[in-house]
Write a protein that holds these residues in place. Structure first.
Motif, PDB file in Angstrom:
ATOM      1  N   ALA A  35       0.836  -1.201   0.000  1.00  0.00           N
ATOM      2  CA  ALA A  35       0.000   0.000   0.000  1.00  0.00           C
ATOM      3  C   ALA A  35       0.872   1.252   0.000  1.00  0.00           C
ATOM      4  O   ALA A  35       1.059   1.923   1.020  1.00  0.00           O
ATOM      5  N   VAL A  96       1.408   2.506  12.863  1.00  0.00           N
ATOM      6  CA  VAL A  96       0.181   1.880  13.366  1.00  0.00           C
ATOM      7  C   VAL A  96       0.475   0.464  13.875  1.00  0.00           C
ATOM      8  O   VAL A  96      -0.161  -0.027  14.806  1.00  0.00           O
ATOM      9  N   PHE A 124      -1.039  -8.263  10.615  1.00  0.00           N
ATOM     10  CA  PHE A 124      -1.856  -8.377  11.820  1.00  0.00           C
ATOM     11  C   PHE A 124      -2.143  -9.838  12.169  1.00  0.00           C
ATOM     12  O   PHE A 124      -2.507 -10.151  13.300  1.00  0.00           O
ATOM     13  N   CYS A 168     -10.639  -2.523  11.586  1.00  0.00           N
ATOM     14  CA  CYS A 168      -9.955  -1.718  10.567  1.00  0.00           C
ATOM     15  C   CYS A 168     -11.012  -1.015   9.725  1.00  0.00           C
ATOM     16  O   CYS A 168     -11.786  -1.665   9.017  1.00  0.00           O
ATOM     17  N   ASP A 200      -8.134   0.700  13.897  1.00  0.00           N
ATOM     18  CA  ASP A 200      -7.100   1.070  12.921  1.00  0.00           C
ATOM     19  C   ASP A 200      -7.774   1.935  11.854  1.00  0.00           C
ATOM     20  O   ASP A 200      -8.522   1.429  11.022  1.00  0.00           O
ATOM     21  N   ILE A 202      -6.135   4.102   9.714  1.00  0.00           N
ATOM     22  CA  ILE A 202      -5.027   4.659   8.931  1.00  0.00           C
ATOM     23  C   ILE A 202      -5.498   5.176   7.567  1.00  0.00           C
ATOM     24  O   ILE A 202      -4.916   6.104   7.015  1.00  0.00           O
ATOM     25  N   HIS A 203      -6.573   4.580   7.026  1.00  0.00           N
ATOM     26  CA  HIS A 203      -7.047   5.008   5.700  1.00  0.00           C
ATOM     27  C   HIS A 203      -8.156   6.054   5.786  1.00  0.00           C
ATOM     28  O   HIS A 203      -8.801   6.353   4.764  1.00  0.00           O
ATOM     29  N   LYS A 235      -0.648   6.905   4.795  1.00  0.00           N
ATOM     30  CA  LYS A 235      -1.256   6.379   3.569  1.00  0.00           C
ATOM     31  C   LYS A 235      -1.732   7.532   2.682  1.00  0.00           C
ATOM     32  O   LYS A 235      -1.427   7.583   1.494  1.00  0.00           O
ATOM     33  N   LYS A 243       7.839   7.432   9.479  1.00  0.00           N
ATOM     34  CA  LYS A 243       7.608   6.892  10.827  1.00  0.00           C
ATOM     35  C   LYS A 243       7.061   7.912  11.828  1.00  0.00           C
ATOM     36  O   LYS A 243       7.779   8.390  12.723  1.00  0.00           O
TER      37      LYS A 243
HETATM   38  C1  LIG Z   1      -4.958  -1.129   7.527  1.00  0.00           C
HETATM   39  C2  LIG Z   1      -3.499  -0.894   7.727  1.00  0.00           C
HETATM   40  N1  LIG Z   1      -3.021  -0.828   8.971  1.00  0.00           N
HETATM   41  C3  LIG Z   1      -1.717  -0.626   9.205  1.00  0.00           C
HETATM   42  C4  LIG Z   1      -0.827  -0.493   8.174  1.00  0.00           C
HETATM   43  C5  LIG Z   1       0.616  -0.305   8.501  1.00  0.00           C
HETATM   44  O1  LIG Z   1       0.825   1.007   8.822  1.00  0.00           O
HETATM   45  P1  LIG Z   1       2.171   1.473   9.508  1.00  0.00           P
HETATM   46  O2  LIG Z   1       3.188   1.560   8.420  1.00  0.00           O
HETATM   47  O3  LIG Z   1       1.834   2.798  10.096  1.00  0.00           O
HETATM   48  O4  LIG Z   1       2.492   0.448  10.544  1.00  0.00           O
HETATM   49  C6  LIG Z   1      -1.270  -0.537   6.860  1.00  0.00           C
HETATM   50  C7  LIG Z   1      -0.332  -0.401   5.746  1.00  0.00           C
HETATM   51  O5  LIG Z   1      -0.665  -0.604   4.618  1.00  0.00           O
HETATM   52  C8  LIG Z   1      -2.649  -0.737   6.642  1.00  0.00           C
HETATM   53  O6  LIG Z   1      -3.157  -0.783   5.399  1.00  0.00           O
END
Ligand SMILES: Cc1ncc(COP(=O)(O)O)c(C=O)c1O
Length: 383
Positions: A35, A96, A124, A168, A200, A202-203, A235, A243
């Motif tokens: 990703a 994350v 995960f 997520c 989570d 992140i997106h 992302k 980081k």
């Molecule tokens: C849903 C999800 N969580 C966590 C991560 C990892 O993120 P990080 O690089 O902040 O650990 C990603 C990376 O693609 C992701 O898509």
């Protein structure tokens, strides 16, 4: 040059020469597995990084940088998600993944289970085992053509020693963006069992028209009480190598506990990452809108091309994220179809859990000419 012109002009050769993970791990194939996006980052982020390097800001993380990042995230959360986050509840983490590790170490007991709705982001599945916890996979179920969480299955997993649910949203890899009813249903099951949720998000900045991201912890006092939320600019602004992620503590008990144990996790966040995140959340919002607009076009184009040229492939455009989840169960390539398709490096669906057998994940954050070439490669094998 507009975002679209700039993105469309980037060629596979140029991207390969630039040397990202996506374009260097499989040098003879189009990179579409990890990703990462192929559009660089926002000019505001680049400018902040250049200024920081010129000023020699390459030392340790400073409280002032953490504070600027926290203010910037709180402002973005308010403006984009209507989520009021006290600045002192936003803490830095390197990524994350570290937040997930902290959630497991701090909120589950040795031998307990972590509940993973699957398919899931690949690492995960393995982290809990390395920390002495079990994983219970609870496959998503299809309801009216949409992948949804199996509440009864999550309830059974909570009965079976599950202490932490990974939620997520927006969802990697299916691209689902959960609505309020779905989130409330999850909250009720978790609350009834006294469980915890690792949210989570992140997106979260990458959601397309027609859907909105609803932060889980913002839903109710109940979710705020059991959520442990992580997000990042990594992302949306394509800066994962820097980081610096954000942990959001949504209840007093977690905040008090974090004050005593958080430092070990926090110190991995980099100075340049904090500076970049602050710039992204404040001055990178226009660029984000352009990126989301371009990605919206990509998910539609990909859906058209698949419908036109790959009628046996199942594909529902993502509601959020720039990831595509391809149902290849009817194309005759077995449980690991990604491996059978030369020319393009996809993520094997089985790496996302048993529910991913026969699927593959594709990264859609790429120039449209490259997107077309990905479909050419799929069609060459599948047709
Ligand atoms: C849903 C999800 N969580 C966590 C991560 C990892 O993120 P990080 O690089 O902040 O650990 C990603 C990376 O693609 C992701 O898509």
């Amino acid at each position: 040059m507009t975002f679209t012109d700039d993105a469309d002009a980037r060629t596979a050769d140029q991207l390969r020469a630039a040397g990202s993970l996506k374009w260097s791990q499989f040098p003879d194939r189009i990179g579409a597995f990890v990703a990462e996006a192929d559009f660089g980052t926002a000019p505001a982020v680049s400018a902040a990084l250049h200024a920081a390097v010129d000023a020699g800001r390459l030392g340790y993380q400073s409280p002032a940088d953490v504070d600027r990042m926290a203010h910037a995230f709180a402002g973005f959360a308010e403006a984009h998600h209507g989520w009021t986050v006290p600045v002192d509840r936003v803490r830095p983490l390197p990524d994350v993944f570290t937040a997930f590790r902290a959630a497991i170490e701090q909120f589950t007991s040795p031998g307990a289970a972590v509940i993973l709705p699957t398919p899931a982001y690949m690492p995960f599945l393995t982290l809990p085992g390395s920390l002495g916890r079990r994983v219970i996979e609870v496959p998503l179920v299809e309801v009216d053509g949409r992948m949804t969480h199996d509440l009864a299955g999550i309830g059974r997993a909570l009965d079976d020693g599950g202490e932490l649910l990974l939620l997520c949203n927006p969802h990697n890899p299916t691209g689902r963006v959960l609505d309020a009813d779905e989130l409330s249903g999850i909250a009720a099951v978790v609350d009834a069992h006294g469980g915890r949720v690792f949210a989570d998000e992140i997106h979260a900045p990458l959601v397309y028209p027609g859907r909105a991201h609803l932060p889980y912890a913002a839903l109710s006092p109940v979710t705020a009480g059991h959520a442990f939320t992580a997000t990042s600019a990594s992302k949306a602004w394509n800066i994962p190598g820097l980081k610096a992620a954000q942990l959001v503590l949504s209840n007093d008990a977690d905040a008090e506990r974090w004050a005593t144990i958080g430092e070990e996790y926090e110190k991995g966040a980099s100075t340049l990452g904090l500076i970049a995140a602050a710039a992204a959340y404040t001055d990178g919002r226009d660029w984000l809108a352009e990126a989301v607009h371009y990605l919206d076009g990509n998910r539609r184009l990909f859906a058209e091309l698949v419908a036109d040229r790959l009628p046996t492939v199942g594909f529902t455009p993502p509601e959020g994220t720039y990831l595509g989840w391809l149902d290849l169960r009817d194309v005759g390539l077995g449980d690991r179809p990604a491996r059978a398709i030369p020319g393009v490096a996809l993520t094997d669906g089985l790496a996302c859990g048993a529910a991913g057998a026969g699927f593959a994940r594709v990264t859609l954050a790429t120039p449209r000419p490259v997107l077309r070439a990905i479909v050419d490669h799929l069609a060459a094998t599948i047709a």
